[in-house]
Write a protein that holds these residues in place. Structure first.
Motif, mmCIF file in Angstrom:
data_model
loop_
_atom_site.group_PDB
_atom_site.id
_atom_site.type_symbol
_atom_site.label_atom_id
_atom_site.label_comp_id
_atom_site.label_asym_id
_atom_site.label_seq_id
_atom_site.Cartn_x
_atom_site.Cartn_y
_atom_site.Cartn_z
ATOM 1 N N MET A 113 1.038 -1.483 0.161
ATOM 2 C CA MET A 113 -0.227 0.040 0.344
ATOM 3 C C MET A 113 0.886 1.424 -0.121
ATOM 4 N N ALA A 114 0.485 2.482 -0.761
ATOM 5 C CA ALA A 114 1.239 3.165 -1.027
ATOM 6 C C ALA A 114 1.261 4.444 0.217
ATOM 7 N N HIS A 126 -2.174 -2.994 -3.754
ATOM 8 C CA HIS A 126 -1.872 -4.151 -4.986
ATOM 9 C C HIS A 126 -1.400 -5.480 -4.332
ATOM 10 N N ILE A 127 -2.099 -6.552 -4.701
ATOM 11 C CA ILE A 127 -1.737 -7.749 -4.804
ATOM 12 C C ILE A 127 -1.686 -8.333 -5.805
ATOM 13 N N TYR A 128 -0.411 -9.599 -5.615
ATOM 14 C CA TYR A 128 -0.566 -10.021 -7.845
ATOM 15 C C TYR A 128 -0.941 -11.789 -6.933
ATOM 16 N N ILE A 144 -6.890 0.520 7.509
ATOM 17 C CA ILE A 144 -6.983 2.180 7.846
ATOM 18 C C ILE A 144 -6.299 2.940 7.176
ATOM 19 N N GLY A 145 -6.557 3.834 6.549
ATOM 20 C CA GLY A 145 -5.802 4.209 5.053
ATOM 21 C C GLY A 145 -6.099 4.000 3.727
ATOM 22 N N ILE A 146 -6.622 2.789 3.790
ATOM 23 C CA ILE A 146 -6.865 1.918 1.527
ATOM 24 C C ILE A 146 -7.970 3.227 1.543
ATOM 25 N N LYS A 147 -7.682 2.798 0.583
ATOM 26 C CA LYS A 147 -8.402 3.886 -0.399
ATOM 27 C C LYS A 147 -9.156 3.089 -1.792
ATOM 28 N N ALA A 148 -8.298 2.891 -2.130
ATOM 29 C CA ALA A 148 -8.583 2.360 -3.328
ATOM 30 C C ALA A 148 -7.439 0.881 -3.350
#
Length: 309
Positions: free
Chosen positions: A209-210, A216-218, A245-249
């Motif tokens: 997560m940025a 993202h994950i693959y 917490i903090g994740i948007k997309a």
């Protein structure tokens, strides 16, 4: 448009209902729920549900196997499918007339009759609204109510997603008047095999997560084999990180044969435009796409990060 669709339904003796490939509960719920409504209100009509079966949804119902000849002079209704490329069973073109009932963006306005309501939580909600719009001509029954409720539950994430509106809850309340087993529906829809639970642990430990909330994950073929899960099983885990917490997309990339499937979710940034850039589409906050190679993953992630900015 609802009245026009009811009128055309009345005209036909044979009705064949399709939905999208790789069905989810709303695809089954709307398709088979509509079939149950028609069978209950028009017992003299022949009503069929077609498409490739999905074993994990067998508890809702099973599709019919019919010959091509059944389509001659029949009405075809396609539920929950935004574009023709995603319609399961290409024979939908063999009927005399075609009806589209959907809640996705109407980028492909196919059909002789097209009813699209992007404000509906699900296609199952639309079918419920369709029945209730004609109280003197249509009634619900327990079989239909069970299927439509399952479809609404599936597409609203148990009423947690922002597509759940007051109208959605009112329709759900009308459905639960019928004495079907809601506990069974929740159990069957959300029970997870042990190996998939272990993969979800891997996802929680390894997603990236940025700082701006883009994650993202693959999951490549080697991981699918390591955890002994199918690409479809892995896809069901797309919301495992939604409480961070903090994740948007975020995007869950999954290697599936010669392609890579991308499942996109968001808590704010509109992501269906990004999905369209990669041979996909969907809702503003829940979409899917198809990548042709791993080289497209970093550029798609970069675009997601730009959206989150």
């Amino acid at each position: 448009m609802k009245k026009a669709i009811l009128d055309v339904i009345k005209k036909y003796e044979t009705i064949i209902i399709h939905r999208h490939v790789r069905p989810d509960p709303d695809a089954y719920g709307s398709q088979m729920g509509l079939a149950a409504v028609l069978e209950g209100n028009f017992p003299d009509k022949l009503v069929y549900c077609v498409g490739e079966g999905e074993p994990s949804l067998d508890f809702l119902g099973k599709v019919d196997a019919i010959e091509d000849s059944v389509y001659e002079g029949a009405l075809v209704i396609v539920c929950d499918t935004a574009n023709t490329e995603r319609i399961d069973d290409a024979r939908y073109t063999l009927g005399k007339e075609l009806v589209k009932v959907d809640h996705h963006p109407n980028d492909d306005a196919y059909g002789d009759y097209s009813w699209v309501d992007m404000g509906a939580s699900s296609c199952s909600e639309m079918i419920t609204a369709f029945v209730e719009a004609f109280p003197k001509e249509l009634t619900l029954n327990e079989k239909a109510a069970r299927l439509l409720y399952a479809g609404i539950v599936g597409d609203t994430g148990r009423f947690l997603f922002p597509n759940t509106t007051p109208k959605t809850l009112r329709y759900a309340a009308d459905l639960v008047v019928f004495p079907f087993d809601r506990t069974e529906i929740f159990t069957k829809m959300y029970e997870t095999p042990l190996n998939a639970v272990k993969l979800s642990g891997y996802i929680l430990q390894n997603f990236q997560m940025a700082a701006n909330g883009a994650a993202h994950i693959y999951i490549n073929r080697a991981l699918l084999e390591q955890f002994d899960v199918t690409a479809r099983d892995a896809a069901q885990l797309v919301n495992r990180i939604d409480s961070v917490i903090g994740i948007k997309a975020w995007i869950l990339f999954i290697e599936d044969g010669a392609i890579i499937r991308a499942r996109l979710r968001s808590k704010g940034p509109v992501i269906n435009g990004l999905a369209k850039e990669y041979r996909g589409g969907g809702h503003p906050l829940a979409s899917g796409a198809t990548l042709e190679s791993e080289s497209e993953i970093p550029e798609m992630v970069a675009k997601l990060e730009a959206l989150c900015n």
